[in-house]
Write a protein that holds these residues in place. Structure first.
Motif, short mmCIF file in Angstrom:
data_model
loop_
_atom_site.label_atom_id
_atom_site.label_comp_id
_atom_site.label_asym_id
_atom_site.label_seq_id
_atom_site.Cartn_x
_atom_site.Cartn_y
_atom_site.Cartn_z
N ILE A 76 58.11 -17.93 18.29
CA ILE A 76 58.27 -16.55 18.76
C ILE A 76 57.19 -15.65 18.19
N ARG A 77 56.79 -15.90 16.93
CA ARG A 77 55.75 -15.08 16.32
C ARG A 77 54.44 -15.19 17.09
N GLU A 78 54.13 -16.40 17.55
CA GLU A 78 52.90 -16.61 18.31
C GLU A 78 52.98 -15.92 19.67
N LEU A 79 54.12 -15.99 20.31
CA LEU A 79 54.33 -15.31 21.59
C LEU A 79 54.17 -13.80 21.42
N ASP A 80 54.73 -13.27 20.35
CA ASP A 80 54.62 -11.85 20.03
C ASP A 80 53.15 -11.44 19.96
N HIS A 81 52.35 -12.19 19.18
CA HIS A 81 50.95 -11.84 19.01
C HIS A 81 50.14 -12.02 20.30
N CYS A 82 50.51 -13.02 21.10
CA CYS A 82 49.83 -13.25 22.38
C CYS A 82 50.02 -12.05 23.31
N ILE A 83 51.25 -11.56 23.41
CA ILE A 83 51.53 -10.42 24.29
C ILE A 83 50.82 -9.16 23.77
N GLU A 84 50.83 -8.96 22.47
CA GLU A 84 50.17 -7.77 21.92
C GLU A 84 48.67 -7.79 22.21
N ARG A 85 48.02 -8.94 21.97
CA ARG A 85 46.58 -9.04 22.25
C ARG A 85 46.30 -8.78 23.73
N VAL B 105 43.38 -23.54 11.10
CA VAL B 105 44.75 -23.29 10.65
C VAL B 105 45.73 -23.47 11.80
N LYS B 106 45.39 -22.93 12.98
CA LYS B 106 46.26 -23.08 14.16
C LYS B 106 46.43 -24.54 14.54
N SER C 189 46.61 -25.08 -1.01
CA SER C 189 47.96 -24.98 -1.56
C SER C 189 48.83 -24.26 -0.54
N ARG C 190 50.15 -24.38 -0.68
CA ARG C 190 51.06 -23.68 0.24
C ARG C 190 50.82 -22.16 0.17
N ALA C 191 50.65 -21.66 -1.07
CA ALA C 191 50.44 -20.21 -1.23
C ALA C 191 49.16 -19.76 -0.53
N ALA C 192 48.10 -20.59 -0.64
CA ALA C 192 46.83 -20.24 0.01
C ALA C 192 46.98 -20.24 1.53
N LEU C 193 47.75 -21.20 2.05
CA LEU C 193 47.97 -21.24 3.50
C LEU C 193 48.78 -20.04 3.95
N TYR C 194 49.79 -19.65 3.18
CA TYR C 194 50.59 -18.47 3.53
C TYR C 194 49.72 -17.21 3.59
N ARG C 195 48.77 -17.12 2.66
CA ARG C 195 47.88 -15.95 2.68
C ARG C 195 47.05 -15.91 3.95
N ARG C 196 46.63 -17.10 4.42
CA ARG C 196 45.85 -17.15 5.66
C ARG C 196 46.72 -16.85 6.88
N LEU C 197 47.98 -17.30 6.85
CA LEU C 197 48.89 -17.00 7.96
C LEU C 197 49.09 -15.48 8.08
N GLU C 198 49.21 -14.83 6.92
CA GLU C 198 49.36 -13.36 6.93
C GLU C 198 48.07 -12.70 7.40
N LYS C 199 46.94 -13.22 6.93
CA LYS C 199 45.63 -12.67 7.28
C LYS C 199 45.38 -12.73 8.77
N PHE C 200 45.70 -13.89 9.39
CA PHE C 200 45.46 -14.06 10.81
C PHE C 200 46.65 -13.68 11.67
#
Length: 447
Positions: free
Chosen positions: A367-376, A413-414, A434-445
């Motif tokens: 759902i998060r990806e769908l949300d961002h797709c519609i916004e873009r 990442v995708k 690391s998991r934390a590093a990946l979470y930071r990238r998920l938030e960034k993108f």
């Protein structure tokens, strides 16, 4: 003294009372209106926003029982249940006025009144009215925010919702399982809203975003002097949820030594802050979530077996978006309405052809990806026509590939998330992060 932005209504059949009350209150409030006939109250309220009412208790000559005021108070409460009403009464009706307080009046004022007391009573009523309106707005926002995921045509999701409605009123521990972006936070919040704790705190703790050396201090709090920077006593996030609900997201990230402490807390309902020996009784309800396979984590000695059995009194598997395709058009329309309003593009519409495009995509980010797709798509739409900017679902085109490192990083990442079906641990391992590093990238993108 600056006037408070508020609308006060005074209802009395005595013109002298109306005049003196209006003149005094007009000093403090931006709008003060008067009515000399109670029969006009309901029409006035239907046409105007009012923050508080001063209401006389007697309107018919020869009838001094105060029942007129009670009658009209009840009529107002039917139309505006949260509107504060201050009754104006004589000494002989004090007992009736006190009884009215039990039935919905916010206060009563004796005639002749003291001006300072009148102002204090009306001012408090206005403040209460504002808080009620803000609470109502928050409830409406929450309802709209949750509605898009709670109304479902998917058999799998209907089963989830039925289970949630059964478990929510209890205090049972709930474990929500599912890929990233499936709506675990929304459903945890919904469980809280359906529980008897709904008017108490809902505290969301994302264990995936906390650095490991802050886990214990943030979760359990600490005593002054427990470590170098502990300058004062600090109540942790769990303690701040007293009488409410704690949502521990990404529970698989909790270090083993703190798993023991959490297990003790769940079993004994007692919490001790870091550096403290005394225990504090704690009354909270726990909801947990993860996208990790906890049974595998138990087998690999990364997660305590006794904690696993303690947290999953009720285990709920949330279907990913590709397994609830019936809901994709509804979700897309919700996001479209949200973003066309936000970006002032009300002419954009989602036709049948566009809906089919959405349904045919696999949505690894859910759902998060769908949300961002519609916004873009809304942001970049031109000529009043919506064109879906679908996420990349193919191998990187070597000829057209951007040489921008940040763009390449987002693509990788995708792809890792898609390959491992949203499993953060496996995707992070594949990417060498690391998991934390990946979470930071998920938030960034914003993934």
């Amino acid at each position: 003294m600056r006037k408070k932005e508020a609308h006060v209504l005074i209802v009395d059949d005595d013109e002298d009372i109306l005049f003196s009350a209006r003149v005094w209150l007009k000093k403090f409030f931006s709008q003060v209106s008067c009515l000399n006939q109670p029969k006009n109250i309901l029409k006035f309220l239907a046409e105007n926003q009012v923050d508080a009412i001063l209401l006389d208790m007697n309107f018919r000559k020869g009838f001094e029982s105060g029942q007129d005021g009670i009658y009209w108070m009840n009529e107002i409460k039917i139309l505006e249940p949260q509107l504060p009403i201050i009754l104006m009464t004589a000494y002989g009706e004090v007992e009736l006025a006190v009884e009215a307080l039990k039935n919905g009046a916010s206060d009563f004022i004796l005639k002749p009144w003291d001006n300072e007391k009148l102002y204090a009573s009306v001012n408090l009523a206005v403040d209460i009215s504002r808080k009620n309106k803000k609470l109502k707005q928050w409830e409406n926002i929450t309802a709209k925010k949750n509605q898009y995921q709670l109304e479902t045509q998917s058999p799998a999701m209907k089963e989830v919702m039925n289970l949630i409605k059964k478990v929510a009123p209890t205090d049972a521990n709930v474990l929500l399982l599912g890929e990233n972006g499936t709506g675990k936070f929304v459903l945890a919040e919904y469980i809280h809203e359906l529980s008897e704790r709904k008017n108490q705190p809902f505290v969301h703790i994302d264990l995936g975003s906390l650095s490991e050396n802050l886990f214990e201090a943030e979760l359990f709090g600490y005593k002054k002097g427990a470590f170098t920077d502990a300058q004062q006593d600090y109540a942790g996030k769990i303690e701040n949820a007293e009488n409410g609900t704690v949502f521990l997201d990404e529970i698989g990230n909790l270090p083993l030594h703190l798993q023991t402490k959490l297990l003790s807390l769940i079993q004994n309902r007692k919490l001790s802050r870091l550096g403290e020996t005394k225990e504090r009784l704690l009354d909270v309800r726990f909801i947990f979530a993860t996208n990790e396979n906890l049974q595998k984590a138990v087998e690999e000695n990364r997660f305590r077996k006794d904690l696993y059995y303690r947290i999953n009194t009720v285990e709920i598997e949330i279907p990913n978006l590709r397994n609830r395709v019936e809901d994709i058009p509804t979700l897309a329309k919700y996001f479209l309405a949200k973003y066309t309003q936000k970006y002032h593009k009300p002419e954009l519409e989602l036709n049948e052809n566009l809906s089919q495009q959405l349904i045919s995509y696999s949505w690894p980010g859910n759902i998060r990806e769908l949300d961002h797709c519609i916004e873009r798509s809304v942001i970049l739409a031109s000529e009043n026509q919506l064109k879906l900017l679908m996420p990349h679902d193919e191998e990187i085109d070597q000829q057209n590939m951007s040489l921008n490192i940040e763009k390449m990083e987002e693509v990788f990442v995708k792809k890792a998330l898609k390959k491992h079906k949203g499993n953060i641990s496996l995707a992070a391992e594949e990417l060498g992060l690391s998991r934390a590093a990946l979470y930071r990238r998920l938030e960034k993108f914003e993934l």
